[in-house]
Design a protein around this motif. Structure first.
Motif, PDB file in Angstrom:
ATOM      1  N   GLY A 120       4.250  -9.566 -13.395  1.00 26.86           N
ATOM      2  CA  GLY A 120       4.241 -10.166 -12.065  1.00 26.86           C
ATOM      3  C   GLY A 120       3.889  -9.142 -11.016  1.00 26.86           C
ATOM      4  N   HIS A 121       4.713  -8.111 -10.921  1.00 27.04           N
ATOM      5  CA  HIS A 121       4.395  -7.040  -9.977  1.00 27.04           C
ATOM      6  C   HIS A 121       3.035  -6.451 -10.335  1.00 27.04           C
ATOM      7  CE1 HIS A 121       5.045  -3.866  -7.105  1.00 27.04           C
ATOM      8  NE2 HIS A 121       4.951  -2.937  -8.039  1.00 27.04           N
ATOM      9  N   THR A 122       2.839  -6.144 -11.595  1.00 29.69           N
ATOM     10  CA  THR A 122       1.531  -5.872 -12.186  1.00 29.69           C
ATOM     11  C   THR A 122       1.490  -6.643 -13.504  1.00 29.69           C
ATOM     12  OG1 THR A 122       2.235  -3.929 -13.449  1.00 29.69           O
ATOM     13  CG2 THR A 122       1.456  -3.536 -11.186  1.00 29.69           C
ATOM     14  N   PRO A 123       0.301  -6.816 -14.092  1.00 31.33           N
ATOM     15  CA  PRO A 123       0.239  -7.587 -15.339  1.00 31.33           C
ATOM     16  C   PRO A 123       1.069  -6.994 -16.468  1.00 31.33           C
ATOM     17  CG  PRO A 123      -1.939  -7.374 -14.388  1.00 31.33           C
ATOM     18  CD  PRO A 123      -1.037  -6.477 -13.588  1.00 31.33           C
ATOM     19  N   GLY A 124       1.199  -5.665 -16.490  1.00 24.06           N
ATOM     20  CA  GLY A 124       1.928  -5.017 -17.571  1.00 24.06           C
ATOM     21  C   GLY A 124       3.301  -4.519 -17.203  1.00 24.06           C
ATOM     22  N   SER A 125       3.802  -4.862 -16.035  1.00 19.24           N
ATOM     23  CA  SER A 125       5.126  -4.378 -15.639  1.00 19.24           C
ATOM     24  C   SER A 125       6.151  -4.685 -16.724  1.00 19.24           C
ATOM     25  CB  SER A 125       5.564  -5.022 -14.324  1.00 19.24           C
ATOM     26  OG  SER A 125       4.901  -4.449 -13.228  1.00 19.24           O
ATOM     27  N   SER A 126       7.077  -3.738 -16.906  1.00 22.21           N
ATOM     28  CA  SER A 126       8.026  -3.847 -18.008  1.00 22.21           C
ATOM     29  C   SER A 126       9.401  -3.391 -17.566  1.00 22.21           C
ATOM     30  CB  SER A 126       7.554  -2.994 -19.185  1.00 22.21           C
ATOM     31  OG  SER A 126       7.495  -1.617 -18.827  1.00 22.21           O
ATOM     32  N   PHE A 150      16.490  -0.892 -16.869  1.00 21.68           N
ATOM     33  CA  PHE A 150      15.689  -0.080 -15.952  1.00 21.68           C
ATOM     34  C   PHE A 150      14.468  -0.916 -15.581  1.00 21.68           C
ATOM     35  CE2 PHE A 150      18.368   2.632 -18.381  1.00 21.68           C
ATOM     36  CZ  PHE A 150      18.741   3.661 -17.518  1.00 21.68           C
ATOM     37  N   VAL A 151      14.404  -1.314 -14.294  1.00 19.93           N
ATOM     38  CA  VAL A 151      13.518  -2.418 -13.918  1.00 19.93           C
ATOM     39  C   VAL A 151      12.270  -1.987 -13.150  1.00 19.93           C
ATOM     40  CG1 VAL A 151      15.442  -4.050 -13.933  1.00 19.93           C
ATOM     41  CG2 VAL A 151      14.787  -2.939 -11.775  1.00 19.93           C
ATOM     42  N   GLY A 152      12.050  -0.678 -12.994  1.00 15.43           N
ATOM     43  CA  GLY A 152      10.849  -0.255 -12.274  1.00 15.43           C
ATOM     44  C   GLY A 152      10.787  -0.841 -10.887  1.00 15.43           C
ATOM     45  N   ASP A 153       9.708  -1.575 -10.586  1.00 15.95           N
ATOM     46  CA  ASP A 153       9.531  -2.173  -9.263  1.00 15.95           C
ATOM     47  C   ASP A 153       9.826  -3.662  -9.235  1.00 15.95           C
ATOM     48  OD1 ASP A 153       8.872   0.200  -8.109  1.00 15.95           O
ATOM     49  OD2 ASP A 153       6.747  -0.219  -7.863  1.00 15.95           O
ATOM     50  N   LEU A 154      10.580  -4.144 -10.199  1.00 15.73           N
ATOM     51  CA  LEU A 154      11.016  -5.537 -10.142  1.00 15.73           C
ATOM     52  C   LEU A 154      11.733  -5.795  -8.822  1.00 15.73           C
ATOM     53  CD1 LEU A 154      11.152  -8.034 -12.183  1.00 15.73           C
ATOM     54  CD2 LEU A 154      13.549  -7.380 -12.449  1.00 15.73           C
ATOM     55  N   VAL A 155      12.529  -4.817  -8.397  1.00 18.91           N
ATOM     56  CA  VAL A 155      13.108  -4.829  -7.046  1.00 18.91           C
ATOM     57  C   VAL A 155      12.881  -3.442  -6.440  1.00 18.91           C
ATOM     58  CG1 VAL A 155      14.804  -6.677  -7.250  1.00 18.91           C
ATOM     59  CG2 VAL A 155      15.392  -4.424  -8.071  1.00 18.91           C
ATOM     60  N   HIS A 156      12.240  -3.415  -5.278  1.00 18.11           N
ATOM     61  CA  HIS A 156      12.048  -2.158  -4.563  1.00 18.11           C
ATOM     62  C   HIS A 156      13.258  -1.819  -3.696  1.00 18.11           C
ATOM     63  CE1 HIS A 156       7.702  -2.832  -5.305  1.00 18.11           C
ATOM     64  NE2 HIS A 156       7.576  -1.541  -5.103  1.00 18.11           N
ATOM     65  N   SER A 157      13.870  -2.856  -3.148  1.00 17.05           N
ATOM     66  CA  SER A 157      14.954  -2.688  -2.184  1.00 17.05           C
ATOM     67  C   SER A 157      16.110  -3.594  -2.567  1.00 17.05           C
ATOM     68  CB  SER A 157      14.467  -3.059  -0.774  1.00 17.05           C
ATOM     69  OG  SER A 157      15.562  -3.186   0.124  1.00 17.05           O
ATOM     70  N   PRO A 158      17.354  -3.185  -2.265  1.00 19.03           N
ATOM     71  CA  PRO A 158      18.486  -4.050  -2.588  1.00 19.03           C
ATOM     72  C   PRO A 158      18.455  -5.393  -1.869  1.00 19.03           C
ATOM     73  CG  PRO A 158      19.194  -2.111  -1.348  1.00 19.03           C
ATOM     74  CD  PRO A 158      17.786  -1.871  -1.749  1.00 19.03           C
ATOM     75  N   VAL A 159      17.688  -5.525  -0.802  1.00 16.24           N
ATOM     76  CA  VAL A 159      17.611  -6.832  -0.144  1.00 16.24           C
ATOM     77  C   VAL A 159      16.997  -7.874  -1.069  1.00 16.24           C
ATOM     78  CG1 VAL A 159      17.458  -5.760   2.142  1.00 16.24           C
ATOM     79  CG2 VAL A 159      15.371  -6.469   0.969  1.00 16.24           C
TER      80      VAL A 159
END
Length: 301
Positions: free
Chosen positions: A203-209, A222-231
């Motif tokens: 979603g964030h990128t095609p291969g995000s994991s 460990f979610v990478g950029d699934l969430v950038h900010s706690p909001v």
């Protein structure tokens, strides 16, 4: 505290950068509400109210599991030309010094996990040696999602689109380790050891994991950029402006946060400042932050 224990796995936070990303919430998270950014707890760690800019951490999670040293994401890197990401261009941080202070030399690293191949997740894959980019971790296997490798490979003729900020990244931070024979391009999932597994989270990128951890009774993801900010925990439908597939990104975020809430897994995003990782709970149709991990905020180590 810079290290916590999860079952038989130790997790250490290693900083590269903390501060402004020179974007306002309206630009970075255009679907988020003003209300959530007005929450008292958001500032100063996640928002500089004086400038109106979002604050974030660039950090690497160091896992020691079954006798091996694993790095999760490698930040921005030094000396890199980033014409469309000036905040990350030509940095000169002491990341390798911070890594050494955590007890890790480059040659000690066994595995590097790139959750996806964005500019701020692969930079220290390589370092500048004279005029050449060479692998920073010469004895490591670099685990990269194949879907992202193919998506960002300029040989495939893709239009930059949202990815203009990723210009030069494949050439200086991905291709050199691939050409050195150090990459493992995985699809559908990859078991690292008995307790660590990579799973697709597109979603964030095609291969995000995401990297899941199960050790004893402890669980983490460990979610990478699934969430950038706690909001985005409170407003899981609020994508960042960098999500390639907005609908899929929302669905993946809700799925992974829901699984974490149901299993008690600690959520480790790439960019959270403060306590660094969160325990989440369901809150009606969204989620709440139940507790923060015990990592020391930047400047309080």
């Amino acid at each position: 505290m810079d290290t916590i224990e999860l079952g038989g796995v130790s997790v250490t936070r290693v900083w590269e950068y903390y501060g402004s990303v020179e974007m306002t919430p309206e630009v970075f998270f255009p679907e988020s509400s003003d209300r959530v950014w007005d929450e008292e707890w958001v500032a100063p760690e996640h928002l500089d109210r004086a400038s109106g800019h979002v604050r974030a951490a660039i950090q690497t999670w160091v896992l020691r599991s079954e006798g091996r040293t694993v790095l999760v994401d490698t930040g921005v890197g030094n000396h890199k030309e980033r014409p469309y990401s000036p905040v990350w261009s030509h940095l000169g941080t002491d990341f390798l010094g911070n890594l050494a202070r955590a007890g890790v030399r480059p040659e000690d690293v066994d595995l590097v996990v790139n959750t996806h191949l964005h500019v701020d997740h692969v930079g220290w894959n390589t370092r500048l040696d004279g005029r050449c980019w060479v692998p920073t971790f010469p004895n490591a296997t670099y685990l990269m999602p194949k879907d992202d490798f193919d998506f960002w490979n300029p040989a495939n003729g893709r239009s930059p689109g949202l990815g203009r900020g990723n210009q030069n990244v494949f050439e200086d931070s991905v291709a050199p380790v691939h050409e050195a024979g150090l990459t493992l391009l995985w699809e559908h999932g990859h078991q690292i050891d008995a307790g660590l597994r990579l799973e697709p989270a597109p979603g964030h990128t095609p291969g995000s994991s995401v990297l899941t951890l199960a050790s004893g009774t402890d669980r983490a993801v460990f979610v990478g950029d699934l969430v950038h900010s706690p909001v985005q925990v409170l407003e899981p439908d609020a994508n960042s402006c960098f999500c390639e597939d907005p609908a899929q990104s929302r669905a993946t975020r809700r799925r992974v946060l829901g699984e974490a809430a149901d299993t008690g897994a600690l959520v480790f995003p790439a960019h959270f400042a403060g306590g660094g990782a969160v325990e989440v709970a369901r809150d009606g149709s969204t989620f709440a932050i139940k507790d923060w991990a015990a990592f020391a905020p930047h400047g309080q180590r």
